[in-house]
Design a protein around this motif. Sequence first.
Motif, PDB file in Angstrom:
ATOM      1  N   ASN A 166       2.652  40.703  37.519  1.00 19.33           N
ATOM      2  CA  ASN A 166       2.722  40.174  36.152  1.00 19.33           C
ATOM      3  C   ASN A 166       3.509  41.092  35.217  1.00 19.33           C
ATOM      4  O   ASN A 166       4.084  40.621  34.232  1.00 19.33           O
ATOM      5  CB  ASN A 166       1.315  39.936  35.605  1.00 19.33           C
ATOM      6  N   ASP A 167       3.530  42.385  35.519  1.00 20.90           N
ATOM      7  CA  ASP A 167       4.369  43.296  34.742  1.00 20.90           C
ATOM      8  C   ASP A 167       5.839  42.957  34.948  1.00 20.90           C
ATOM      9  O   ASP A 167       6.611  42.839  33.985  1.00 20.90           O
ATOM     10  CB  ASP A 167       4.109  44.738  35.161  1.00 20.90           C
ATOM     11  N   LEU A 168       6.240  42.800  36.219  1.00 17.41           N
ATOM     12  CA  LEU A 168       7.634  42.474  36.517  1.00 17.41           C
ATOM     13  C   LEU A 168       7.972  41.049  36.093  1.00 17.41           C
ATOM     14  O   LEU A 168       9.091  40.775  35.651  1.00 17.41           O
ATOM     15  CB  LEU A 168       7.891  42.643  38.017  1.00 17.41           C
ATOM     16  N   GLY A 169       7.017  40.151  36.209  1.00 19.04           N
ATOM     17  CA  GLY A 169       7.287  38.746  35.918  1.00 19.04           C
ATOM     18  C   GLY A 169       7.369  38.410  34.449  1.00 19.04           C
ATOM     19  O   GLY A 169       8.017  37.422  34.074  1.00 19.04           O
ATOM     20  N   THR A 170       6.741  39.209  33.593  1.00 16.25           N
ATOM     21  CA  THR A 170       6.746  38.903  32.154  1.00 16.25           C
ATOM     22  C   THR A 170       7.679  39.806  31.356  1.00 16.25           C
ATOM     23  O   THR A 170       7.895  39.573  30.169  1.00 16.25           O
ATOM     24  CB  THR A 170       5.324  39.035  31.570  1.00 16.25           C
ATOM     25  N   SER A 171       8.228  40.821  31.984  1.00 21.78           N
ATOM     26  CA  SER A 171       9.138  41.723  31.269  1.00 21.78           C
ATOM     27  C   SER A 171      10.447  41.018  30.931  1.00 21.78           C
ATOM     28  O   SER A 171      10.922  40.146  31.675  1.00 21.78           O
ATOM     29  CB  SER A 171       9.428  42.955  32.124  1.00 21.78           C
ATOM     30  N   ALA A 172      11.044  41.394  29.815  1.00 24.75           N
ATOM     31  CA  ALA A 172      12.374  40.884  29.476  1.00 24.75           C
ATOM     32  C   ALA A 172      13.374  41.362  30.522  1.00 24.75           C
ATOM     33  O   ALA A 172      13.234  42.453  31.086  1.00 24.75           O
ATOM     34  CB  ALA A 172      12.786  41.374  28.092  1.00 24.75           C
ATOM     35  N   LEU A 173      14.383  40.532  30.792  1.00 26.14           N
ATOM     36  CA  LEU A 173      15.403  40.891  31.765  1.00 26.14           C
ATOM     37  C   LEU A 173      16.312  41.973  31.189  1.00 26.14           C
ATOM     38  O   LEU A 173      16.279  42.276  29.993  1.00 26.14           O
ATOM     39  CB  LEU A 173      16.207  39.657  32.155  1.00 26.14           C
ATOM     40  N   GLY A 174      17.120  42.559  32.074  1.00 27.02           N
ATOM     41  CA  GLY A 174      18.047  43.590  31.630  1.00 27.02           C
ATOM     42  C   GLY A 174      17.428  44.972  31.708  1.00 27.02           C
ATOM     43  O   GLY A 174      16.541  45.233  32.536  1.00 27.02           O
ATOM     44  N   ASP A 204      13.716  35.182  39.667  1.00 21.91           N
ATOM     45  CA  ASP A 204      15.004  35.618  39.123  1.00 21.91           C
ATOM     46  C   ASP A 204      15.532  36.711  40.058  1.00 21.91           C
ATOM     47  O   ASP A 204      14.753  37.581  40.489  1.00 21.91           O
ATOM     48  CB  ASP A 204      14.825  36.169  37.713  1.00 21.91           C
ATOM     49  N   PRO A 205      16.797  36.705  40.383  1.00 15.94           N
ATOM     50  CA  PRO A 205      17.339  37.728  41.294  1.00 15.94           C
ATOM     51  C   PRO A 205      17.089  39.157  40.814  1.00 15.94           C
ATOM     52  O   PRO A 205      16.837  40.058  41.622  1.00 15.94           O
ATOM     53  CB  PRO A 205      18.834  37.403  41.330  1.00 15.94           C
ATOM     54  N   GLU A 206      17.149  39.366  39.504  1.00 14.68           N
ATOM     55  CA  GLU A 206      16.927  40.716  38.984  1.00 14.68           C
ATOM     56  C   GLU A 206      15.462  41.128  39.150  1.00 14.68           C
ATOM     57  O   GLU A 206      15.164  42.275  39.487  1.00 14.68           O
ATOM     58  CB  GLU A 206      17.336  40.772  37.513  1.00 14.68           C
ATOM     59  N   ARG A 207      14.546  40.191  38.926  1.00 15.94           N
ATOM     60  CA  ARG A 207      13.128  40.510  39.131  1.00 15.94           C
ATOM     61  C   ARG A 207      12.871  40.819  40.606  1.00 15.94           C
ATOM     62  O   ARG A 207      12.093  41.717  40.937  1.00 15.94           O
ATOM     63  CB  ARG A 207      12.248  39.354  38.667  1.00 15.94           C
ATOM     64  N   GLU A 208      13.540  40.071  41.480  1.00 17.44           N
ATOM     65  CA  GLU A 208      13.374  40.316  42.914  1.00 17.44           C
ATOM     66  C   GLU A 208      13.887  41.702  43.290  1.00 17.44           C
ATOM     67  O   GLU A 208      13.260  42.409  44.092  1.00 17.44           O
ATOM     68  CB  GLU A 208      14.101  39.238  43.721  1.00 17.44           C
ATOM     69  N   ARG A 209      14.989  42.122  42.715  1.00 15.89           N
ATOM     70  CA  ARG A 209      15.502  43.457  43.010  1.00 15.89           C
ATOM     71  C   ARG A 209      14.511  44.537  42.582  1.00 15.89           C
ATOM     72  O   ARG A 209      14.300  45.527  43.301  1.00 15.89           O
ATOM     73  CB  ARG A 209      16.852  43.673  42.313  1.00 15.89           C
ATOM     74  N   GLN A 210      13.903  44.363  41.430  1.00 17.82           N
ATOM     75  CA  GLN A 210      12.942  45.361  40.961  1.00 17.82           C
ATOM     76  C   GLN A 210      11.657  45.330  41.787  1.00 17.82           C
ATOM     77  O   GLN A 210      11.044  46.374  42.022  1.00 17.82           O
ATOM     78  CB  GLN A 210      12.645  45.151  39.473  1.00 17.82           C
ATOM     79  N   ARG A 211      11.259  44.153  42.230  1.00 20.13           N
ATOM     80  CA  ARG A 211      10.087  44.070  43.130  1.00 20.13           C
ATOM     81  C   ARG A 211      10.359  44.840  44.409  1.00 20.13           C
ATOM     82  O   ARG A 211       9.507  45.604  44.886  1.00 20.13           O
ATOM     83  CB  ARG A 211       9.761  42.597  43.441  1.00 20.13           C
ATOM     84  N   GLN A 212      11.559  44.665  44.968  1.00 19.56           N
ATOM     85  CA  GLN A 212      11.912  45.376  46.191  1.00 19.56           C
ATOM     86  C   GLN A 212      11.949  46.885  45.952  1.00 19.56           C
ATOM     87  O   GLN A 212      11.531  47.674  46.811  1.00 19.56           O
ATOM     88  CB  GLN A 212      13.286  44.894  46.697  1.00 19.56           C
TER      89      GLN A 212
END
Length: 469
Positions: free
Chosen positions: A317-325, A370-378
């Motif tokens: 939920n931290d990664l999923g609700t954070s603003a992108l960028g 979102d691809p960027e969220r996926e990168r941060q999850r990884q």
Amino acid sequence: MSFPNSESDLLGLKRVARLLLLIWSVSVAGIIVGVDAKKCSGEHWVDIWGSMPQLVEPGNLPSVPYNGTASVFQNATLRQTVYITQTASTIRLQFSNAFGGSDLAITSATVALPATVNGSSGTGSSAIQPSTLQTITFSGQRSFIVPPGALVFSDPLSFSVRAQSVLAVTVYLATGQAGHAITGHPGSRTTSFMGPGDLTSSPDLSSSSPDVQRTDHWYFLSTIEAWLPAASSALAIIGDSITDGRGSTTNANNRWPDQLLSLLTQKSPTTISIINQAAGGNRLLADGLGPSALSRLDRDVIAHSAISYCLVFIGVNDLGTSALGPDLVKTADRVVSGYDQIVTRLHRAGIAAWGATITPMSGPGQAYSDPERERQRQRVNAWVRDSGRFDAVVDFDKAVRGGNGENQTQLDPRYDSGDYLHLNPEGYRVMAGAVDLALFERFRGKGMNKIVRKVRSTGEREQMRANEK
């Protein structure tokens, strides 16, 4: 008071100070060793059920007439059932007013085994077995007023329960709780019942009044403890809706922690409790649906009885609700730092810290996709796996992501509940199977042994220094 007036007097005072320090060090070591020996040969309190207390949102408060203009649960009885995780013969209950805006006045309360209907386990039952009914007392009294922000323990009660069985707890509030800020756990995945008047001894709330209502929430009850042999201990899980059981079956107790308990009991009669301290929408870094994991760690894990292990499975939920960028990158960095802080605090309390990888959150229409969220999850998952900071790693991501020829940034379709984030009961079964049961034995007793060794070594160093003088 006189002061030393010569070098010999000063030297004498130093020797006395060193002697006192040595006595203190040896005494502390003796106390801790003595406590540890008593613990190893005796019994202690162990959590055998728990849920994370949180402020009940307006949409999860009870309906009229149990939600009035000035108070909640006025002249009302509440019957709730919970899933016990260790076998015991002596128990006590904890009620929480952590988020209450006023006193919680418990007028009377009882416990009983639920009546089973059509072969059910009794979870979510409105009926009890009358022969098992017992009254709960608090400091010798049937009633107790819990101040805002506080909690209350019941007196120990001789009452037998079994692992993977269900306990019914019934509470009556004559005056209710003033205002509409109350403590509960909305994501119970378990049916509770509300009725008018004092029905704490009623064999079946559903048949006692036409005004009885049902709701799939828990209120006020936060922990059940048992007096158990020293070998017994508990695993606390810090998590969000995936651990809280979204996607599981109401009243079926098939969340992944429930299924982990089943695996433990299949092996042998378990001495490990599974304490689910998760809540839907919960985050590691920020408050939202419940306090952040960083702010509630002491309350929900460290302050509890006989917690030997803690599994940290939170962050989606931290990664999923954070603003992108750039903000998302900073959030991922802060998640890693937050994990590191949790490990430090758990180790300080002598608790083994296990980390879990964040499961996939991508898919059509999924808000977190979102691809960027996926990168941060990884990136966060790589730190969990490779940093060596956690004592052990449970790779939930690897267990439930798409397989060969499938999109591995998504849940395996067989395990998806339908929203590409939460799992179905089969997915939760796979998650439970990803926990290496050998970890429980590997980390048994780790904390106290470290503390004893540390105090002993301190005493030995002071003895050596004294001998040198």
